[in-house]
Design a protein around this motif. Structure first.
Motif, PDB file in Angstrom:
ATOM      1  N   ALA A 196     124.202 -39.466  13.233  1.00  0.00           N
ATOM      2  CA  ALA A 196     123.123 -39.134  14.163  1.00  0.00           C
ATOM      3  C   ALA A 196     123.222 -40.114  15.331  1.00  0.00           C
ATOM      4  CB  ALA A 196     121.769 -39.271  13.467  1.00  0.00           C
ATOM      5  N   SER A 197     123.356 -39.594  16.531  1.00  0.00           N
ATOM      6  CA  SER A 197     123.531 -40.438  17.702  1.00  0.00           C
ATOM      7  C   SER A 197     122.196 -41.032  18.156  1.00  0.00           C
ATOM      8  CB  SER A 197     124.142 -39.608  18.829  1.00  0.00           C
ATOM      9  OG  SER A 197     124.217 -40.367  20.001  1.00  0.00           O
ATOM     10  N   MET A 198     122.235 -42.300  18.577  1.00  0.00           N
ATOM     11  CA  MET A 198     120.998 -42.956  19.003  1.00  0.00           C
ATOM     12  C   MET A 198     120.481 -42.377  20.313  1.00  0.00           C
ATOM     13  SD  MET A 198     121.160 -46.711  17.415  1.00  0.00           S
ATOM     14  CE  MET A 198     121.935 -47.700  18.601  1.00  0.00           C
ATOM     15  N   VAL A 199     121.340 -41.713  21.087  1.00  0.00           N
ATOM     16  CA  VAL A 199     120.899 -41.131  22.358  1.00  0.00           C
ATOM     17  C   VAL A 199     120.536 -39.651  22.201  1.00  0.00           C
ATOM     18  CG1 VAL A 199     122.161 -42.756  23.795  1.00  0.00           C
ATOM     19  CG2 VAL A 199     123.284 -40.655  23.053  1.00  0.00           C
ATOM     20  N   GLY A 200     120.502 -39.164  20.968  1.00  0.00           N
ATOM     21  CA  GLY A 200     120.194 -37.761  20.711  1.00  0.00           C
ATOM     22  C   GLY A 200     121.453 -36.992  20.375  1.00  0.00           C
ATOM     23  N   GLY A 201     121.317 -35.999  19.532  1.00  0.00           N
ATOM     24  CA  GLY A 201     122.473 -35.226  19.110  1.00  0.00           C
ATOM     25  C   GLY A 201     123.229 -35.928  17.998  1.00  0.00           C
ATOM     26  N   TYR A 202     124.499 -35.585  17.848  1.00  0.00           N
ATOM     27  CA  TYR A 202     125.310 -36.107  16.762  1.00  0.00           C
ATOM     28  C   TYR A 202     126.694 -36.461  17.261  1.00  0.00           C
ATOM     29  CZ  TYR A 202     121.643 -34.161  13.860  1.00  0.00           C
ATOM     30  OH  TYR A 202     120.429 -33.894  13.303  1.00  0.00           O
ATOM     31  N   THR A 203     127.309 -37.428  16.603  1.00  0.00           N
ATOM     32  CA  THR A 203     128.692 -37.782  16.900  1.00  0.00           C
ATOM     33  C   THR A 203     129.532 -37.428  15.684  1.00  0.00           C
ATOM     34  OG1 THR A 203     127.962 -39.604  18.291  1.00  0.00           O
ATOM     35  CG2 THR A 203     130.259 -39.640  17.581  1.00  0.00           C
ATOM     36  N   ALA A 204     130.515 -36.545  15.886  1.00  0.00           N
ATOM     37  CA  ALA A 204     131.445 -36.196  14.815  1.00  0.00           C
ATOM     38  C   ALA A 204     132.619 -37.158  14.912  1.00  0.00           C
ATOM     39  CB  ALA A 204     131.924 -34.757  14.984  1.00  0.00           C
ATOM     40  N   MET A 205     133.030 -37.715  13.772  1.00  0.00           N
ATOM     41  CA  MET A 205     134.167 -38.621  13.752  1.00  0.00           C
ATOM     42  C   MET A 205     135.217 -38.082  12.810  1.00  0.00           C
ATOM     43  SD  MET A 205     132.624 -42.432  13.872  1.00  0.00           S
ATOM     44  CE  MET A 205     131.488 -42.142  12.537  1.00  0.00           C
ATOM     45  N   LEU A 206     136.408 -37.913  13.331  1.00  0.00           N
ATOM     46  CA  LEU A 206     137.531 -37.445  12.527  1.00  0.00           C
ATOM     47  C   LEU A 206     138.482 -38.621  12.354  1.00  0.00           C
ATOM     48  CD1 LEU A 206     139.085 -34.993  11.280  1.00  0.00           C
ATOM     49  CD2 LEU A 206     140.243 -34.818  13.483  1.00  0.00           C
ATOM     50  N   LEU A 207     138.808 -38.944  11.102  1.00  0.00           N
ATOM     51  CA  LEU A 207     139.766 -40.014  10.835  1.00  0.00           C
ATOM     52  C   LEU A 207     141.083 -39.373  10.440  1.00  0.00           C
ATOM     53  CD1 LEU A 207     137.369 -42.298   8.788  1.00  0.00           C
ATOM     54  CD2 LEU A 207     138.075 -42.597  11.151  1.00  0.00           C
ATOM     55  N   VAL A 208     142.119 -39.673  11.208  1.00  0.00           N
ATOM     56  CA  VAL A 208     143.439 -39.085  10.977  1.00  0.00           C
ATOM     57  C   VAL A 208     144.391 -40.192  10.550  1.00  0.00           C
ATOM     58  CG1 VAL A 208     145.339 -37.772  12.001  1.00  0.00           C
ATOM     59  CG2 VAL A 208     142.992 -37.375  12.779  1.00  0.00           C
ATOM     60  N   ARG A 209     144.965 -40.054   9.351  1.00  0.00           N
ATOM     61  CA  ARG A 209     145.913 -41.055   8.860  1.00  0.00           C
ATOM     62  C   ARG A 209     147.333 -40.683   9.278  1.00  0.00           C
ATOM     63  NH1 ARG A 209     144.578 -41.538   3.604  1.00  0.00           N
ATOM     64  NH2 ARG A 209     143.173 -43.220   4.096  1.00  0.00           N
ATOM     65  N   GLN A 210     147.966 -41.597   9.976  1.00  0.00           N
ATOM     66  CA  GLN A 210     149.352 -41.404  10.411  1.00  0.00           C
ATOM     67  C   GLN A 210     150.293 -41.662   9.231  1.00  0.00           C
ATOM     68  OE1 GLN A 210     149.762 -40.348  13.543  1.00  0.00           O
ATOM     69  NE2 GLN A 210     147.559 -40.537  13.836  1.00  0.00           N
ATOM     70  N   PRO A 211     151.534 -41.153   9.315  1.00  0.00           N
ATOM     71  CA  PRO A 211     152.507 -41.421   8.244  1.00  0.00           C
ATOM     72  C   PRO A 211     152.697 -42.916   7.988  1.00  0.00           C
ATOM     73  CG  PRO A 211     153.357 -39.737   9.734  1.00  0.00           C
ATOM     74  CD  PRO A 211     152.073 -40.239  10.333  1.00  0.00           C
ATOM     75  N   SER A 212     152.520 -43.743   9.001  1.00  0.00           N
ATOM     76  CA  SER A 212     152.670 -45.199   8.848  1.00  0.00           C
ATOM     77  C   SER A 212     151.507 -45.825   8.071  1.00  0.00           C
ATOM     78  CB  SER A 212     152.756 -45.847  10.225  1.00  0.00           C
ATOM     79  OG  SER A 212     151.537 -45.650  10.920  1.00  0.00           O
ATOM     80  N   GLY A 213     150.453 -45.027   7.842  1.00  0.00           N
ATOM     81  CA  GLY A 213     149.294 -45.561   7.127  1.00  0.00           C
ATOM     82  C   GLY A 213     148.166 -45.989   8.048  1.00  0.00           C
ATOM     83  N   VAL A 214     148.435 -46.006   9.355  1.00  0.00           N
ATOM     84  CA  VAL A 214     147.403 -46.380  10.333  1.00  0.00           C
ATOM     85  C   VAL A 214     146.431 -45.214  10.486  1.00  0.00           C
ATOM     86  CG1 VAL A 214     146.982 -46.976  12.757  1.00  0.00           C
ATOM     87  CG2 VAL A 214     148.969 -47.921  11.550  1.00  0.00           C
TER      88      VAL A 214
END
Length: 75
Positions: free
Chosen positions: A31-49
């Motif tokens: 839930a965003s503090m300025v209203g609305g929502y922030t979607a976060m996508l975490l993508v793991r690279q082959p290197s593990g990062v």
């Protein structure tokens, strides 16, 4: 109970783990503090990062839909 009220008072965002996930992708919605929502996508690279991609959305539904689109067909 007091802890939850305290978090709401100081405006800490609440995180929802996105139900769908793949081997390399997972996400959540805050839930965003300025209203609305922030979607976060975490993508793991082959290197593990892990990289995060953020997108501001007007509604929780829009945020979930965006995450679904990002996760589609990655398996």
């Amino acid at each position: 109970m007091a802890l939850i009220e305290h978090e709401a008072r100081v405006g800490l965002p609440r995180m929802w783990e996105h139900p769908r996930r793949t081997r390399t992708r997972r996400g959540g919605v805050v839930a965003s503090m300025v209203g609305g929502y922030t979607a976060m996508l975490l993508v793991r690279q082959p290197s593990g990062v892990e990289n995060s991609i953020r997108r501001q959305c007007a509604s929780l539904n829009e945020a979930e839909k965006w995450l679904d689109e990002q996760m589609g067909g990655d398996e």
